[in-house]
Design an enzyme around this catalytic site. Structure first.
Site, PDB file in Angstrom:
ATOM      1  N   ARG B  16       0.949  -1.058  -0.062  1.00  0.00           N
ATOM      2  CA  ARG B  16       0.060  -0.064   0.003  1.00  0.00           C
ATOM      3  C   ARG B  16       1.026   1.079  -0.138  1.00  0.00           C
ATOM      4  NH1 ARG B  16      -1.110   4.912   2.147  1.00  0.00           N
ATOM      5  NH2 ARG B  16      -0.826   3.840   4.233  1.00  0.00           N
ATOM      6  N   CYS B 241       9.450  10.308   0.484  1.00  0.00           N
ATOM      7  CA  CYS B 241       9.110  11.343   1.115  1.00  0.00           C
ATOM      8  C   CYS B 241       8.661  12.511  -0.038  1.00  0.00           C
ATOM      9  CB  CYS B 241       9.683  11.832   2.430  1.00  0.00           C
ATOM     10  SG  CYS B 241       9.146  13.248   2.915  1.00  0.00           S
TER      11      CYS B 241
END
Lengths: 319, 319
Positions: B16, B241
């Site tokens: 995920r 990120c």
């Protein structure tokens, strides 16, 4: 776990341990500039270079020029790696503050790395100590593979401590316990450092960590909890691990300082200046460096709020 | 600091959280194979996919197919991300074990990431809870930016705890405190986790760490010392990120498990099988992954002794 202002001494190794394995030669002038810049960052020590044979480590073939070319900050100790009596003579002629001697705690690593037995290394280093001690230059011994050997596996704590003992008997000032290939883990570090501190409370202890398996910062915290207050580290995390291509090597100075300062420790290191210096490294070595804080910035280096968000902020009371 | 066999529950998020930001679509069949492989690794939970709009996250547009295609191991809980009532209906039709809801603790991040205010998110999630709760499917709420917001900076602990409180009042099973952009540091983690545990001892607490600034493993140890025993992690450290290009994102499963097991914790995770699965990732996502242990091997994965060393070993007694 809180730092509460506790002093942690930082020792920069990038121009020695970092540059030594680089394939591109870093110009002597740029090495000198970098050391001069590092001298203003607040380190306790800087390991400037290595007085090994220029044939063995061509990357550091300019050891004298660098050591004699730098502007020395009286609040920084300038240390150099010294492999033998010839290296000691060269280092002393440059008036270094400390000679850093090196051997491995495990036989296989000493044979692989230094091409002699540990006993032969020890005899040689004894001669170096005899040469250096009368000059009142400080002596440190870096003990490689203190937390494990990449060929032998575990290195018994008694083996590590017995080599420390033999150097302590010669009255060296300090010992560095090196996790040469990143095999240390936090509970082990705590055990080794505690045992060292209990037995050798008068020796200056440095902990030299590698981040090969991602544990360097955790190991540093474990070491501090066990009484260590002095660390080697490398700007940008420069300095690889020959046993793990692509893996990171030396613990990164700015990552370690960033964490320790956030926790309330006093490293004395100016993170802004250090990051400025680190940002030059890719230009010197012609590749990316593994530093995380250099890429991501400090935790409170904030990002701009997008315009579509700005317009909606304040539309509800802050909870 | 010693693990002493303490159980740490590991929750794998790679299919995920890892895949969601990949530009190359990972084939549905290969996603299913990977989840099946992960199901044999000893995780407590696997976050399989996200029931978001296929337009919003095309990388996970095959959520139903994956969730219905996997072979479920009864000792693993299969959780999925659920953003709204529509997603909840889809997830329930696949008979998931847990619905993982998400909102941010900071207003700017919620607005940026979910394009609505926190109050609007909360109202929406309240509807999701009403939809899911009667089915007895477990509900977890992941609270992003719990350790800092990349736009606002510090997120007050009271703010974090007040959002937890509002979900606790709805009787959700668990809360995940997410260090979404790697702003957490160990003393802060200890403080936040202690405060959480003191006030919400009945909630299942998961800690979701990012390694953006290199502190993820240190933060995990601080969390454990403060009472946490459940972590999200991502195979290979996959999942970047967006605020720090090139920086690592999610804490790497194999790096965390490797350290915790060495320290004597019982993660239940089979590191051999996990490393086997991790070694497939570069082939699935077509780039290197930030895992350290995948590159360097476990600490006792030894290297061959060179022949010139072998011949000289044993020439002196082992100390």
């Amino acid at each position: 776990m809180k730092g509460d202002g506790k002093k942690i001494h930082m020792q920069e190794v990038v121009t020695r341990d970092g540059f030594q394995s680089e394939s591109d030669f870093v110009d002597t002038g740029r090495k000198i500039e970098l050391v001069n810049q590092l001298s203003e960052c607040g380190y306790a020590k800087i390991e400037v270079t290595s007085f090994t044979s220029p044939r063995a480590i061509p990357a550091l073939r300019d050891a004298e020029e660098v050591m004699q070319g730098i502007i020395r900050n009286p609040s920084v100790e300038y240390t150099v790696l010294v492999p033998n009596v010839r290296g000691a003579e060269r280092a002393l002629s440059c008036d270094v503050d400390e000679a850093n001697l090196v051997m491995s705690a495990s036989e296989s690593h000493n044979l692989s790395n230094l091409r002699m037995t540990r006993e032969a290394s020890f005899s040689g280093l004894k001669e170096v100590v005899k040469e250096v001690q009368p000059t009142r230059t400080a002596i440190n011994v870096s003990l490689s593979t203190a937390f494990g050997c990449p060929m032998e596996g575990e290195v018994p704590l008694d083996t590590v401590l017995s080599w420390v003992e033999r150097f302590a008997e010669m009255d060296v000032r300090g010992i560095t316990l090196c996790d040469t290939t990143g095999m240390a883990y936090p509970t082990q570090v705590a055990k080794v450092i505690s045992a060292f501190k209990e037995r050798f409370s008068n020796l200056q202890l440095t902990v030299h960590l590698h981040n090969t398996r991602g544990m360097a910062l955790s190991n540093a915290l474990a070491a501090i909890q066990a009484g260590a207050d002095r660390f080697d580290s490398s700007l940008g995390g420069l300095g690889g691990c020959p046993y793990a291509p692509g893996a990171t090597g030396n613990v990164c100075t700015e990552d370690l300082v960033h964490m320790l300062e956030l926790m309330g420790y006093n490293t004395g290191v100016d993170l802004d200046k250090t990051l400025n210096a680190a940002s030059l490294l890719p230009g010197l070595v012609h590749h990316e460096v593994p530093s995380q804080v250099l890429k991501a910035g400090r935790r409170l280096d904030l990002h701009p709020t997008p315009d579509f968000v700005k317009g909606r902020l304040g539309s509800e009371p802050e909870r």
